[in-house]
Design an enzyme around this catalytic site. Structure first.
Site, short mmCIF file in Angstrom:
data_model
loop_
_atom_site.label_atom_id
_atom_site.label_comp_id
_atom_site.label_asym_id
_atom_site.label_seq_id
_atom_site.Cartn_x
_atom_site.Cartn_y
_atom_site.Cartn_z
N THR A 104 -8.51 -10.78 0.69
CA THR A 104 -7.88 -10.14 1.86
C THR A 104 -6.42 -10.61 1.98
O THR A 104 -5.79 -10.38 3.00
CB THR A 104 -8.60 -10.53 3.17
OG1 THR A 104 -8.72 -11.96 3.21
CG2 THR A 104 -9.95 -9.88 3.29
N ALA A 105 -5.91 -11.29 0.94
CA ALA A 105 -4.57 -11.89 1.04
C ALA A 105 -3.52 -10.92 0.49
O ALA A 105 -2.93 -10.14 1.25
CB ALA A 105 -4.55 -13.23 0.33
N ARG A 106 -3.33 -10.93 -0.80
CA ARG A 106 -2.41 -10.02 -1.45
C ARG A 106 -2.90 -9.74 -2.88
O ARG A 106 -3.38 -10.65 -3.57
CB ARG A 106 -0.99 -10.60 -1.53
CG ARG A 106 -0.20 -10.56 -0.24
CD ARG A 106 0.17 -9.13 0.19
NE ARG A 106 1.00 -9.08 1.38
CZ ARG A 106 0.53 -8.96 2.63
NH1 ARG A 106 -0.77 -8.87 2.86
NH2 ARG A 106 1.37 -8.91 3.65
N HIS B 249 -6.57 -1.99 2.77
CA HIS B 249 -5.69 -2.93 3.48
C HIS B 249 -5.84 -2.77 4.99
O HIS B 249 -4.89 -2.39 5.69
CB HIS B 249 -4.23 -2.75 3.05
CG HIS B 249 -3.38 -3.94 3.36
ND1 HIS B 249 -2.34 -4.35 2.55
CD2 HIS B 249 -3.40 -4.82 4.39
CE1 HIS B 249 -1.77 -5.42 3.07
NE2 HIS B 249 -2.41 -5.73 4.19
N GLU C 167 -0.29 -1.19 -4.10
CA GLU C 167 -0.87 -0.34 -3.04
C GLU C 167 0.10 0.76 -2.64
O GLU C 167 1.30 0.51 -2.55
CB GLU C 167 -1.12 -1.17 -1.77
CG GLU C 167 -2.13 -2.23 -1.90
CD GLU C 167 -2.18 -3.12 -0.64
OE1 GLU C 167 -1.62 -2.74 0.41
OE2 GLU C 167 -2.79 -4.19 -0.73
N GLY D 96 -7.23 -5.39 6.88
CA GLY D 96 -7.54 -6.72 7.40
C GLY D 96 -7.20 -6.89 8.87
O GLY D 96 -7.99 -7.44 9.65
C1 8YV Z 1 -0.69 -5.90 8.05
C2 8YV Z 1 -0.89 -7.90 6.47
O1 8YV Z 1 -1.43 -4.83 8.48
O2 8YV Z 1 0.30 -8.96 8.21
C3 8YV Z 1 0.08 -8.89 7.02
O3 8YV Z 1 0.65 -9.66 6.21
O4 8YV Z 1 -1.20 -7.98 5.35
C4 8YV Z 1 -1.54 -6.77 7.21
O5 8YV Z 1 -2.65 -7.24 7.86
C5 8YV Z 1 0.54 -5.40 7.39
O6 8YV Z 1 1.19 -6.31 6.63
C6 8YV Z 1 1.48 -4.82 8.42
O7 8YV Z 1 2.79 -4.77 7.98
#
Ligand code: 8YV
Length: 321
Positions: A238-240, A287, A269, A289
């Site tokens: 759930t990170a990157r 994505h 993505e 999360g």
């Molecule tokens: C966001 C995320 O929805 O906050 C983060 O880093 O990965 C996500 O949960 C997204 O980045 C919003 O810009």
């Protein structure tokens, strides 16, 4: 003419957040919610003092160098900031903030969902029902991996990792982790620390990734590290996407080295490696999360809190550079 601060808001944000922006700033909204190209981003920033981007806008060194001189702040609607070249922003004297903490619970929920979904082959069962292919019950079909009582390895025991550990204890899981530094005992809460990723991996029936995307974490999950996991392990991310080498993860899912993977984030993505879709042992989400109403509001208001601080001359809470 209004003397309100001009803010470019690159994507559509929750209504309450946009309402507050409209009240206190001259906000340039993206009503179509399209992803701006670099050129559009630079053009639309003309005269703006601040930008509120999401992770979908790639604020590379080149883009930041080309931003108009008026831009003083980038208040990202995200906790991750791998889409922003912090060094380039610092060099131009642009303040950058993010939105930590407010999305911890929502992201840990999705990590739990992915762990359970991948282990119990949730999408296969759901697909059977939706496509009317549920022919009969069977004692030997659709068998998954049990989660309860297994070992969960957490790569990156930051805020989300710690909540994931807490939730997983509800399933009687034994928690192992690797983090750059060991947590104090009260935050470890019994989790077993390993001094390196290599030492952690052999203890992981499940591995959940919670570290940010940095040059150091790039492709940490690769053929070599996957080889150290027990056979039949399950990977959750759930990170990157950048933490994972797609070729190597896909090879391990194909060979059966890994039982399954639950993935919410991907390289490139939304144009993900199409092979993930073809694998039955992947449980995939787009994505989401942080995608709860509560969390997206909280992210927006946290970005606004930073923006307000910067333009009233105080130190923003989440300043990164
Ligand atoms: C966001 C995320 O929805 O906050 C983060 O880093 O990965 C996500 O949960 C997204 O980045 C919003 O810009």
């Amino acid at each position: 003419m209004s003397d309100k601060t001009i803010v470019l808001v690159t994507r559509q944000l929750p209504q309450a957040v946009e309402d507050r922006l409209a009240r206190d700033y001259t906000a340039r909204f993206n009503t179509e919610d399209t992803v701006y190209s670099s050129d559009e981003l630079i053009r639309l920033s003309a005269g703006a003092q601040a930008i509120i981007p999401c992770h979908t806008e790639k604020l590379t060194a080149d883009v930041i160098q080309r931003l108009p001189d008026t831009v003083r702040a980038i208040c990202s609607f995200s906790v991750g900031v791998d889409h922003i070249d912090l060094g380039a922003a610092k060099a131009r004297g642009i303040i950058v903030t993010n939105t930590p903490e407010v999305l911890n619970d929502a992201t840990a929920e999705i990590a739990m969902l992915l762990m359970l979904g991948a282990a119990r082959r949730a999408h296969e069962g759901e697909h059977q029902i939706r496509t009317d292919r549920w022919a009969d019950w069977s004692a030997v079909a659709q068998l998954g991996a049990q989660v309860t009582g297994k070992r969960l390895g957490i790569l990156g025991m930051g805020r989300v990792g710690q909540i994931m550990a807490r939730r997983a204890r509800g399933f009687d899981m034994e928690i192992h982790y690797y983090n750059r530094s060991r947590l104090p005992a009260e935050r470890e809460a019994g989790a077993i620390y390993h001094e390196s990723l290599e030492q952690l991996l052999p203890h992981c029936d499940f591995l959940s990734i919670h570290c940010p995307a940095t040059p150091e974490s790039h492709h940490l999950l690769n053929a070599q590290s996957i080889g150290l996991l027990p056979d039949g392990a399950i990977v959750v991310n759930t990170a990157r996407g950048a933490v994972v080498n797609d070729d190597d993860l896909i090879a391990a899912l194909r060979s059966g080295k890994l039982f399954a993977a639950g993935l919410d984030v991907f390289n490139g993505e939304p144009d993900i490696d199409p092979r993930y879709r073809e694998l039955a042992n992947t449980f995939l989400l787009p994505h989401v999360g942080s995608a709860t109403r509560e969390t997206r509001d909280a992210m927006g208001f946290r970005a606004l809190e930073n923006l307000d601080a910067i333009f009233t001359g105080s130190e923003p809470r989440d300043r990164l550079v």
